[in-house]
Write a protein that holds these residues in place. Structure first.
Motif, mmCIF file in Angstrom:
data_model
loop_
_atom_site.group_PDB
_atom_site.id
_atom_site.type_symbol
_atom_site.label_atom_id
_atom_site.label_comp_id
_atom_site.label_asym_id
_atom_site.label_seq_id
_atom_site.Cartn_x
_atom_site.Cartn_y
_atom_site.Cartn_z
ATOM 1 N N ARG A 164 21.001 -15.492 -21.934
ATOM 2 C CA ARG A 164 19.906 -16.218 -21.249
ATOM 3 C C ARG A 164 18.933 -15.331 -20.359
ATOM 4 N N LYS A 165 19.860 -14.466 -19.394
ATOM 5 C CA LYS A 165 19.233 -13.685 -18.439
ATOM 6 C C LYS A 165 18.364 -12.484 -19.236
ATOM 7 N N LEU A 166 18.720 -11.998 -20.203
ATOM 8 C CA LEU A 166 17.875 -10.968 -21.142
ATOM 9 C C LEU A 166 16.910 -11.678 -21.637
ATOM 10 N N GLU A 167 16.960 -12.973 -22.189
ATOM 11 C CA GLU A 167 15.527 -13.640 -22.927
ATOM 12 C C GLU A 167 15.006 -13.804 -21.642
ATOM 13 N N ASN A 168 15.132 -14.267 -20.538
ATOM 14 C CA ASN A 168 14.456 -14.240 -19.335
ATOM 15 C C ASN A 168 13.744 -13.034 -19.189
ATOM 16 N N GLN A 169 14.489 -12.099 -19.175
ATOM 17 C CA GLN A 169 13.692 -10.691 -18.735
ATOM 18 C C GLN A 169 12.724 -10.347 -19.800
ATOM 19 N N LEU A 170 13.242 -10.613 -20.971
ATOM 20 C CA LEU A 170 12.403 -10.164 -22.291
ATOM 21 C C LEU A 170 10.841 -11.288 -22.184
#
Length: 186
Positions: free
Chosen positions: A154-160
């Motif tokens: 979820r955090k990485l998708e947000n960053q992405l």
């Protein structure tokens, strides 16, 4: 003698100082390397996401192997307990029959065998309980790893998505800068 001791102490201080300097330089290099890698990670969340997925797959493979091994042990123990319980019941019946028939030596021998069998049953039951507890602990750890993975994703998708928004904004700004017109040109 005192002169040599003074030289030895001075040499040890010098070695300690140079060792301290090398360890400080090592920490500095590791720090720069860590910053470099962190910068790369922030610029490439897709690579981080793929690494997180691979790490999760590896962890799940380990958990699954451990769970399969524990399930096999538990099934073996259950089978042993079932067989030994049946054997104990048979021994009890034979002990009573021999006791009634007056075969005290055979009844005593069977009673000793029954006692050993009950000790084995107690051991097997305790081992089964420990194995089932370890199995449940492993299942809980796998669920925790799954939750951690989902949170990381979820955090990485947000960053992405933030990176993609910034890229789109940069592209829009670039496109606008190429459209140069003046009010009087029309």
């Amino acid at each position: 003698g005192a002169w040599r001791a003074t030289i030895a102490v001075a040499a040890s201080y010098e070695r300690a100082a140079s060792m301290g300097m090398f360890s400080r330089i090592g920490r500095l290099v590791r720090g720069f390397f860590g910053l470099f890698v962190s910068g790369l990670e922030e610029k490439n969340p897709e690579a981080l996401m793929e690494a997180a997925k691979q790490d999760f797959r590896n962890k799940m493979a380990v958990y699954n192997q451990a769970l399969a091994r524990m399930a096999g042990i538990a099934e073996r123990l259950k089978s042993q307990i079932k067989g030994k319980t049946a054997r104990a019941q048979d021994l009890e019946t034979r002990i009573l029959a021999n006791h009634r028939a007056g075969n005290m030596d055979l009844a005593g021998s069977l009673a000793r065998e029954l006692q050993e069998l009950r000790t084995d049953l107690t051991h097997d039951t305790a081992e089964l309980s420990e194995t089932e507890e370890a199995y449940q602990t492993n299942v809980r750890q796998a669920k925790i790893a799954q939750k951690e993975f989902e949170e990381k994703i979820r955090k990485l998708e947000n960053q992405l998505s933030q990176v993609r928004v910034k890229e789109a904004q940069a592209e829009a700004a670039s496109a606008m800068s190429n459209v140069a017109f003046k009010v009087g040109d029309m």
